[in-house]
Design a protein around this motif. Sequence first.
Motif, PDB file in Angstrom:
ATOM      1  N   LEU A  80      -4.067   9.136 -13.805  1.00 41.00           N
ATOM      2  CA  LEU A  80      -4.810   8.001 -13.266  1.00 41.00           C
ATOM      3  C   LEU A  80      -5.575   8.773 -11.907  1.00 41.00           C
ATOM      4  N   VAL A  82      -9.015   8.371  -9.117  1.00 41.40           N
ATOM      5  CA  VAL A  82     -10.395   8.357  -8.784  1.00 41.40           C
ATOM      6  C   VAL A  82     -10.749   9.322  -7.820  1.00 41.40           C
ATOM      7  N   ARG A  87     -14.055   5.977  -4.571  1.00 38.96           N
ATOM      8  CA  ARG A  87     -12.373   4.748  -4.929  1.00 38.96           C
ATOM      9  C   ARG A  87     -13.061   3.267  -4.178  1.00 38.96           C
ATOM     10  N   SER A  88     -12.047   2.584  -4.737  1.00 36.83           N
ATOM     11  CA  SER A  88     -12.522   1.069  -3.874  1.00 36.83           C
ATOM     12  C   SER A  88     -13.938   0.906  -4.379  1.00 36.83           C
ATOM     13  N   LYS A  89     -14.477   0.710  -5.512  1.00 36.61           N
ATOM     14  CA  LYS A  89     -15.877   0.674  -5.869  1.00 36.61           C
ATOM     15  C   LYS A  89     -15.506  -0.027  -6.965  1.00 36.61           C
ATOM     16  N   GLY A  90     -14.103  -0.240  -7.615  1.00 32.23           N
ATOM     17  CA  GLY A  90     -13.878  -1.161  -8.858  1.00 32.23           C
ATOM     18  C   GLY A  90     -13.830   0.540 -10.360  1.00 32.23           C
ATOM     19  N   GLY A  92     -11.358   2.647 -10.840  1.00 36.16           N
ATOM     20  CA  GLY A  92     -10.035   2.733 -11.772  1.00 36.16           C
ATOM     21  C   GLY A  92      -9.833   1.131 -12.302  1.00 36.16           C
ATOM     22  N   THR A  93     -10.706   0.274 -11.949  1.00 37.07           N
ATOM     23  CA  THR A  93     -10.550  -1.010 -13.067  1.00 37.07           C
ATOM     24  C   THR A  93     -10.410  -0.491 -14.151  1.00 37.07           C
ATOM     25  N   ASN A 119       3.305   4.661  -3.544  1.00 31.33           N
ATOM     26  CA  ASN A 119       1.735   4.174  -3.835  1.00 31.33           C
ATOM     27  C   ASN A 119       1.546   2.987  -3.888  1.00 31.33           C
ATOM     28  N   ARG A 121      -0.477   0.744  -2.367  1.00 27.13           N
ATOM     29  CA  ARG A 121      -2.002   0.236  -3.160  1.00 27.13           C
ATOM     30  C   ARG A 121      -2.269   0.227  -4.225  1.00 27.13           C
ATOM     31  N   TYR A 126      -2.354  -2.955  -9.489  1.00 25.48           N
ATOM     32  CA  TYR A 126      -2.221  -2.782 -11.239  1.00 25.48           C
ATOM     33  C   TYR A 126      -1.727  -4.610 -11.149  1.00 25.48           C
ATOM     34  N   ARG A 128      -2.460  -7.113  -9.372  1.00 21.57           N
ATOM     35  CA  ARG A 128      -3.537  -8.052  -9.535  1.00 21.57           C
ATOM     36  C   ARG A 128      -4.352  -7.467 -10.830  1.00 21.57           C
TER      37      ARG A 128
HETATM   38  C1  LIG Z   1      -5.221   4.511  -7.560  1.00 17.25           C
HETATM   39  C2  LIG Z   1      -6.967   4.279  -8.183  1.00 17.25           C
HETATM   40  C3  LIG Z   1      -6.744   4.839  -9.599  1.00 17.25           C
HETATM   41  C4  LIG Z   1      -7.621   3.414  -7.610  1.00 17.25           C
HETATM   42  O1  LIG Z   1      -9.329   3.267  -8.250  1.00 17.25           O
HETATM   43  P1  LIG Z   1     -10.006   3.016  -7.362  1.00 17.25           P
HETATM   44  O2  LIG Z   1     -11.716   3.106  -8.232  1.00 17.25           O
HETATM   45  O3  LIG Z   1     -10.387   3.030  -6.152  1.00 17.25           O
HETATM   46  O4  LIG Z   1      -9.587   0.942  -7.532  1.00 17.25           O
HETATM   47  P2  LIG Z   1     -10.438   0.078  -7.982  1.00 17.25           P
HETATM   48  O5  LIG Z   1     -11.942   0.230  -6.905  1.00 17.25           O
HETATM   49  O6  LIG Z   1     -10.865  -0.477  -9.062  1.00 17.25           O
HETATM   50  O7  LIG Z   1      -9.819  -1.295  -7.311  1.00 17.25           O
HETATM   51  C5  LIG Z   1      -9.466  -0.486  -6.202  1.00 17.25           C
HETATM   52  C6  LIG Z   1      -9.910  -1.535  -4.462  1.00 17.25           C
HETATM   53  O8  LIG Z   1     -10.821  -1.456  -5.090  1.00 17.25           O
HETATM   54  C7  LIG Z   1     -11.241  -3.042  -4.727  1.00 17.25           C
HETATM   55  N1  LIG Z   1     -12.026  -2.911  -5.182  1.00 17.25           N
HETATM   56  C8  LIG Z   1     -12.402  -3.079  -7.214  1.00 17.25           C
HETATM   57  N2  LIG Z   1     -13.937  -3.364  -7.622  1.00 17.25           N
HETATM   58  C9  LIG Z   1     -14.178  -2.934  -6.268  1.00 17.25           C
HETATM   59  C10 LIG Z   1     -15.710  -3.170  -6.455  1.00 17.25           C
HETATM   60  N3  LIG Z   1     -16.911  -3.792  -6.794  1.00 17.25           N
HETATM   61  N4  LIG Z   1     -16.610  -3.586  -5.236  1.00 17.25           N
HETATM   62  C11 LIG Z   1     -15.394  -2.926  -3.381  1.00 17.25           C
HETATM   63  N5  LIG Z   1     -13.830  -2.651  -3.686  1.00 17.25           N
HETATM   64  C12 LIG Z   1     -13.789  -3.015  -4.720  1.00 17.25           C
HETATM   65  C13 LIG Z   1     -10.017  -3.615  -5.544  1.00 17.25           C
HETATM   66  O9  LIG Z   1      -9.844  -4.966  -4.825  1.00 17.25           O
HETATM   67  C14 LIG Z   1      -8.987  -2.703  -4.650  1.00 17.25           C
HETATM   68  O10 LIG Z   1      -8.777  -3.079  -3.541  1.00 17.25           O
HETATM   69  P3  LIG Z   1      -7.958  -2.078  -2.568  1.00 17.25           P
HETATM   70  O11 LIG Z   1      -9.216  -1.127  -2.063  1.00 17.25           O
HETATM   71  O12 LIG Z   1      -7.461  -3.046  -1.019  1.00 17.25           O
HETATM   72  O13 LIG Z   1      -6.432  -1.312  -2.543  1.00 17.25           O
HETATM   73  C15 LIG Z   1      -7.468   5.574  -6.633  1.00 17.25           C
HETATM   74  O14 LIG Z   1      -7.288   4.777  -5.978  1.00 17.25           O
HETATM   75  C16 LIG Z   1      -6.811   7.006  -7.278  1.00 17.25           C
HETATM   76  O15 LIG Z   1      -6.919   7.839  -7.834  1.00 17.25           O
HETATM   77  N6  LIG Z   1      -5.194   7.506  -6.739  1.00 17.25           N
HETATM   78  C17 LIG Z   1      -5.166   8.726  -6.172  1.00 17.25           C
HETATM   79  C18 LIG Z   1      -4.000   9.125  -8.036  1.00 17.25           C
HETATM   80  C19 LIG Z   1      -3.238   7.627  -7.347  1.00 17.25           C
HETATM   81  O16 LIG Z   1      -2.295   7.318  -7.178  1.00 17.25           O
HETATM   82  N7  LIG Z   1      -3.253   7.226  -9.375  1.00 17.25           N
HETATM   83  C20 LIG Z   1      -2.447   6.074  -9.500  1.00 17.25           C
HETATM   84  C21 LIG Z   1      -1.315   7.185  -9.988  1.00 17.25           C
HETATM   85  S1  LIG Z   1      -0.010   5.724 -10.781  1.00 17.25           S
END
Ligand SMILES: CC(C)(COP(=O)(O)OP(=O)(O)OC[C@H]1O[C@@H](n2cnc3c(N)ncnc32)[C@H](O)[C@@H]1OP(=O)(O)O)[C@@H](O)C(=O)NCCC(=O)NCCS
Length: 166
Positions: A80, A82, A87-90, A92-93, A119, A121, A126, A128
């Motif tokens: 997985l 992004v 990132r942090s825009k939802g 990954g969710t 990791n 964060r 996960y 949440r």
């Molecule tokens: C882990 C990963 C896939 C998460 O993807 P993401 O798109 O950042 O995830 P989300 O945005 O859904 O959620 C993450 C954060 O955004 C926040 N968020 C969710 N929806 C949001 C929105 N609409 N607007 C702003 N923030 C939001 C969440 O509260 C969360 O908070 P944090 O930044 O304090 O952690 C990404 O960080 C990544 O690619 N990391 C590197 C590779 C990795 O670690 N992969 C996982 C291996 S287990």
Amino acid sequence: MEPLIRTARHSDVLMMTRDIKASWGKSFEEDLAEQDAGLHSCFIAILKGEIIGSGFIRWAGPRDEVAVQLFPEAPEIYRLEVRQEFRSKGLGTKLIAAMEAAARDNGRHSISLGVDYENPRAYDLYKRLGFEDSELTEYYDEYLYPTVDGQTATARDLCRYLVKQI
Ligand SMILES: CC(C)(COP(=O)(O)OP(=O)(O)OC[C@H]1O[C@@H](n2cnc3c(N)ncnc32)[C@H](O)[C@@H]1OP(=O)(O)O)[C@@H](O)C(=O)NCCC(=O)NCCS
């Protein structure tokens, strides 16, 4: 604009090769052949002709030999990722939600994934989203990577395994 999330097709290979990190020693053609064979499904998020996020769900269950004994029916989300600036825009969710829906459609009642202790964060995300710690609190995720001198080395990351009822 909302990204489109769907499973990858053979016609996406060029875009995948350009935009996603491949598994070391494995092509996206091989990944898609394994998708055709039912081993996994590869989900991609597309925005303006580019892949900005991706993730695999492994129908055969966890890759780890202990995890698969414990949770043989729980497909594993892995690879997985992004793209940094999205990132942090939802997203990954949303990718996880799409894989969860696919698992439900597939008649599964749980999904699972492993997360590196380094990791926190991703672990918090996960949790949440409803994943729970399993009894597999420590295992090593092993994978190959290329070294600077052109050799191949094995990385061992200490991980914990999480499961979500769906
Ligand atoms: C882990 C990963 C896939 C998460 O993807 P993401 O798109 O950042 O995830 P989300 O945005 O859904 O959620 C993450 C954060 O955004 C926040 N968020 C969710 N929806 C949001 C929105 N609409 N607007 C702003 N923030 C939001 C969440 O509260 C969360 O908070 P944090 O930044 O304090 O952690 C990404 O960080 C990544 O690619 N990391 C590197 C590779 C990795 O670690 N992969 C996982 C291996 S287990």
